[in-house]
Design an enzyme around this catalytic site. Structure first.
Site, mmCIF file in Angstrom:
data_model
loop_
_atom_site.group_PDB
_atom_site.id
_atom_site.type_symbol
_atom_site.label_atom_id
_atom_site.label_comp_id
_atom_site.label_asym_id
_atom_site.label_seq_id
_atom_site.Cartn_x
_atom_site.Cartn_y
_atom_site.Cartn_z
ATOM 1 N N CYS A 46 51.355 18.982 3.360
ATOM 2 C CA CYS A 46 50.654 17.754 3.750
ATOM 3 C C CYS A 46 49.791 18.089 4.964
ATOM 4 O O CYS A 46 50.298 18.473 6.015
ATOM 5 C CB CYS A 46 51.694 16.684 4.082
ATOM 6 S SG CYS A 46 50.963 15.161 4.657
ATOM 7 N N CYS A 70 45.938 1.029 10.890
ATOM 8 C CA CYS A 70 46.853 0.348 9.985
ATOM 9 C C CYS A 70 48.124 0.027 10.768
ATOM 10 O O CYS A 70 48.623 0.861 11.521
ATOM 11 C CB CYS A 70 47.143 1.216 8.773
ATOM 12 S SG CYS A 70 45.641 1.673 7.884
ATOM 13 N N CYS A 113 51.400 2.354 10.694
ATOM 14 C CA CYS A 113 51.216 3.813 10.750
ATOM 15 C C CYS A 113 51.198 4.312 12.189
ATOM 16 O O CYS A 113 50.441 3.797 13.017
ATOM 17 C CB CYS A 113 49.912 4.174 10.042
ATOM 18 S SG CYS A 113 49.495 5.921 10.178
ATOM 19 N N CYS A 151 43.066 8.729 14.371
ATOM 20 C CA CYS A 151 42.422 8.035 13.246
ATOM 21 C C CYS A 151 41.617 6.863 13.804
ATOM 22 O O CYS A 151 42.059 6.224 14.763
ATOM 23 C CB CYS A 151 43.489 7.523 12.269
ATOM 24 S SG CYS A 151 42.821 6.922 10.700
ATOM 25 N N GLU A 196 49.390 17.639 13.186
ATOM 26 C CA GLU A 196 50.636 18.037 12.524
ATOM 27 C C GLU A 196 50.421 18.310 11.039
ATOM 28 O O GLU A 196 49.574 17.697 10.390
ATOM 29 C CB GLU A 196 51.697 16.949 12.715
ATOM 30 C CG GLU A 196 52.098 16.839 14.180
ATOM 31 C CD GLU A 196 53.290 15.922 14.417
ATOM 32 O OE1 GLU A 196 54.202 16.341 15.161
ATOM 33 O OE2 GLU A 196 53.318 14.803 13.887
ATOM 34 N N CYS A 232 56.024 10.174 5.832
ATOM 35 C CA CYS A 232 54.727 9.480 5.747
ATOM 36 C C CYS A 232 54.569 8.524 6.919
ATOM 37 O O CYS A 232 55.447 7.697 7.173
ATOM 38 C CB CYS A 232 54.650 8.599 4.501
ATOM 39 S SG CYS A 232 54.624 9.470 2.976
#
Ligand code: SAH
Ligand code: SF4
Length: 388
Positions: free
Chosen positions: A138, A149, A152, A145, A123, A376
């Site tokens: 962004c 975290c 997230c 990933c 994205e 975010c």
């Protein structure tokens, strides 16, 4: 807390790079054998031209058409003779990732789900400035990933693969297509899509070579021509690669700190077990060009009752004392299944005041595009790793 000394040698950097290479994307050759010119650096373009017997100056021409004019069709390259246009089109394409989905938020934030040639997806988000006629794109650096975290959404998806330079540059180019923003402006003329933040899916410093290659392409003054001051790379703190990024690219650095004690950061940002707070801050102090004009940004996600106390604000100020820095306070953006709550207004304001009073700008980030899960930490795709 780890008491090991962090290995910052070339050897350690080589190990990080070798691990990252295992997740590199497939080659850019299409099913019909044509190659995508987007994402090649000048040397690679020169080699392709040499291979078909064309002189080196073709590189300059192609670069202009691809990255300054934004054309995707060789037939529009008016400085190139027709027969050569045809030969080029037989061998090459000027590609874009396919926008599988595009959504625009009530606050005008726009999100694309881009699908790449092998079907993997990532994205990209355009965040218009609420006041001025410009904004930030962004960009994602990985599908998924490796880090996980706790707050997230991307971190709940395992790493599928790195994005290649064509896919990283391609996200920006496709976003520009969508706003009709070609040709590229010369110099620093503001445009809507005037800034890049590497804050989408993935950890850019675990895909350093592809990210660096892509950023060098977007910074090239004869093409897109964004200056390094208009690019911000956000990292969860891959210390050995922070040094390399500073030396090589000199883009703005944002560091996802989120906690001021190692025990809490170990939990929220598990990479902290490898590179603890002290080492992350030491790397920030070494980061070249850190000055008042080029401050390091610390991102600090405000989680209710977890990391938002006054004592933590004071400790934060103590930790970053002397660094040219600003602190972005990010209210936690929830996602389906997330376990935290955003801090309340009073806690946010108290925290911001303490940081501010110590002389650091501490803007509270207004979440953008929450209604389309574009804020975010809300990005995640259904892409999965194939079993091999
Ligand atoms: N991997 C890099 C860059 C991508 S994340 C990094 O971690 O820095 C970009 C920013 O979004 C980081 O500061 C991250 O901590 C923050 N973030 C992640 N999840 C979030 C959430 N749910 N709400 C608000 N911010 C979040
Ligand atoms: Fe990865 Fe950054 Fe999300 Fe952590 S915050 S899981 S490093 S994308």
């Amino acid at each position: 807390m780890s008491s090991e000394v962090i290995d910052l040698t070339e050897g350690e950097r080589a190990r990080v790079l070798a691990k990252s290479a295992l997740f590199d994307p497939p080659d850019v050759v299409l099913a019909d054998g044509r190659r995508d010119l987007v994402g090649m650096d000048r040397a690679e373009l020169a080699a392709e031209m040499a291979a078909i017997g064309e002189p080196a100056f073709r590189v300059k021409q192609l670069w202009h058409w691809i990255y300054h004019q934004g054309v995707t069709d060789f037939a529009r390259m008016s400085t190139i003779a027709k027969p050569l246009q045809v030969r080029l089109a037989e061998r090459f394409v000027i590609g874009r990732p396919e926008a599988a989905v595009m959504q625009t938020s009530t606050d005008d934030t726009r999100k694309w789900l881009f699908r790449f040639r092998d079907g993997q997806e990532a994205e990209t988000v355009y965040i218009p400035d609420p006041v001025e006629d410009r904004g930030a794109v962004c960009i994602s650096s990985q599908v998924g990933c490796t880090l996980s975290c706790r707050f997230c959404h991307t971190g709940t998806q395992t790493l599928v693969r790195n994005l290649g330079a064509p896919e990283i540059v391609g996200q920006f180019m496709a976003a520009r297509d969508s706003y009709g923003e070609w040709p590229s402006p010369k110099g620093e003329t503001p445009r809507l899509l005037s800034t890049i933040v590497l804050m989408g899916m993935g950890e850019p410093l675990y895909n350093y070579l592809n990210v660096a290659k892509a950023m060098k392409i977007v910074m090239d003054g004869e093409g897109i021509g964004l200056s390094r001051r208009r690019i911000t790379l956000s990292t969860s703190g891959v210390v050995p690669m922070m040094d390399r990024c500073g030396e090589d690219l000199g883009v703005n650095l944002a560091v996802s700190l989120h906690a001021v004690r190692d025990d809490l950061r170990d939990e929220l940002v598990p990479l902290n077990r490898k590179y603890p707070i002290k080492e992350v801050l030491a790397a920030c102090r070494r980061y070249p060009g850190a000055s008042n004009a080029r401050r390091i940004t610390f991102e600090y996600i405000m989680l209710k009752g977890v990391n938002d106390s006054e004592a933590e604000a004071r400790e934060l100020v103590r930790l970053i004392a002397g660094l040219p820095a600003k602190v972005n306070l990010i209210p936690f953006n929830p996602w389906p299944g997330s376990r935290y709550e955003p801090s309340g207004k009073a806690a946010l304001e108290r925290f911001a005041r303490i940081v501010n009073d110590a002389g650091f700008a501490a803007p509270v980030r207004t979440p953008r595009g929450r209604d389309i899960l574009a804020a975010c930490g809300q990005l995640r795709t259904e892409s999965r790793r194939e079993r091999v």
